[in-house]
Design an enzyme around this catalytic site. Sequence first.
Site, short mmCIF file in Angstrom:
data_model
loop_
_atom_site.label_atom_id
_atom_site.label_comp_id
_atom_site.label_asym_id
_atom_site.label_seq_id
_atom_site.Cartn_x
_atom_site.Cartn_y
_atom_site.Cartn_z
N GLU A 263 0.91 -0.69 -0.29
CA GLU A 263 -0.28 -0.17 0.00
C GLU A 263 0.87 1.02 0.31
OE1 GLU A 263 -2.27 -0.45 3.28
OE2 GLU A 263 -3.36 -2.53 2.63
N HIS A 281 -8.22 1.03 1.90
CA HIS A 281 -8.06 0.58 3.57
C HIS A 281 -8.91 1.56 4.65
CE1 HIS A 281 -4.72 -1.12 5.93
NE2 HIS A 281 -5.68 -1.39 7.06
#
Length: 531
Positions: A263, A281
């Site tokens: 990420e 997320h």
Amino acid sequence: MSAAQPVVLIAEELSPATVEALGPDFEIRHTDGADRARLLADLPGASAVLVRSATQMDAEAIAAAPDLKVIARAGVGLDNVDVAAATEAGVMVVNAPTSNIISAAELTCGHILSAARNIAPANRALKAGEWKRSKYAGVELFGKRLGVIGLGRIGALVAERMRAFGMEILAYDPYISAARAQQLGATLVDLDTLLERADFVTIHMPKTPETVGMISDAQLARMKDTAFVVNVARGGLIDEDALDRALASGTIAGAGVDVFSSEPATDLPFFRHDSAVVTPHLGASTAEAQEKAGVSVAKSVRLALAGELVPDAVNVAGGVIHEDVRPGLPLAEKLGRVLSALVGEQSLSAVEVEVAGEIASLDVSALRLAALKGVFTDIVSEQVSYVNAPLLAEQRGVEARLSTTEQAESYRNTITVRAATAQGGQTSVTGTLTGPRQVQKLVGVDRHEVEVPLADHLLIFSYADRPGVIGSLGQALGAQQVNIAGMDVSRDEDGTALAVLTLDAGLQPGTAEALGGAIGASRAAEVDLSR
């Protein structure tokens, strides 16, 4: 001049309630944890650092903060904290494991609903000017099977919420019993059965070497071609390339994914499928979860900097300390320091902590940690904490044991710390807490019974009992203008006396050894508990 307040470094944006929960006892500083150079420049002097996910607290960052005692992650995951390096440095690592459970469970339910009713692709199409009702027809959740992989706190919340939609719950979790699953309204099955029977599969497992990629080509192939898979837990539990292949071939009907192997993730191959709904997320991204996380770790920081054990510490054995056990922590630590002073330069081979009395029926494992912390505080150069004390023992080949007995002879509760040395020696000290004020007292050294407060400055001598010894000790101490605040003398059957003196001040270096030599002592030790 007042002592400087401990510095708490806040490396990312946290809720105002976090700072409020820290209270007035700390100097609060701010830095940009994503700016590596600035972070490393601001870490020296910090006793605690509070981070979220953008700050990398690796070995380099930990080494840049020699005064650091606690790293607090305002969230659940610890991918950005090198826990092993922190433990080696004696730094406690805490997180907020329950702060986002409701938010994550609700987002999971949202992904399930979105998948069932094609909410995201229908939204995109309509905003693009397309009215395609038939293309985005969905399915009802009522009567469908939800497969929950991992029936922990979040998995259980998801199961509870989706049962309200009339779903049948299947669960796979190797660490819970069928009875516990039944209590949660779920039927426990093996993983293959869950994948084959479920209409929706949601994953709530921790990220470990065993669980990374646990849903890959073989597992996706077992699912119905009408089934959906959801992951709001940890990135990498679903093999992302395998998911792309399954969506492209129609092996499964769709997916909802909130977490990714790396990420930020903005252009993964499976993003191209309308049947994949992705969010960046967002599992903990609610105002409530962020506030709970910040307040939780702020409270942990306060406990850690006060020298207490922290229930949410990830690298400290133990947990919530019973209120009847907690007062024994500083006593056990001081007993460990007294023991190491008596052992002197001999090499330790084993340390045993024995807890006797009423509290022995409780979880007293924290007392072992406290005693080990005390044992090593004055004999190693590095900072010693509840975190690395067991590691220091292991590295030095010192066996650390805990024993309990509910039988205490002279006191309600006692703590005894014993040491065995490589030279074959045995030494023990015993302490207790007395009275309403829980006064810490030393009540035993080896075979000798004494009763003296554990004051900041102690002198302990073993010698052949004879007249005049105490007088000569008093005279020598008086010459240094050191007052004897208290004293107890015990003699065993062999005529060996033990004298424990409490002093109002510390001694000049070498005084204890000189006094011991003057009286022919077999043991002479000064213990400074003021540091």
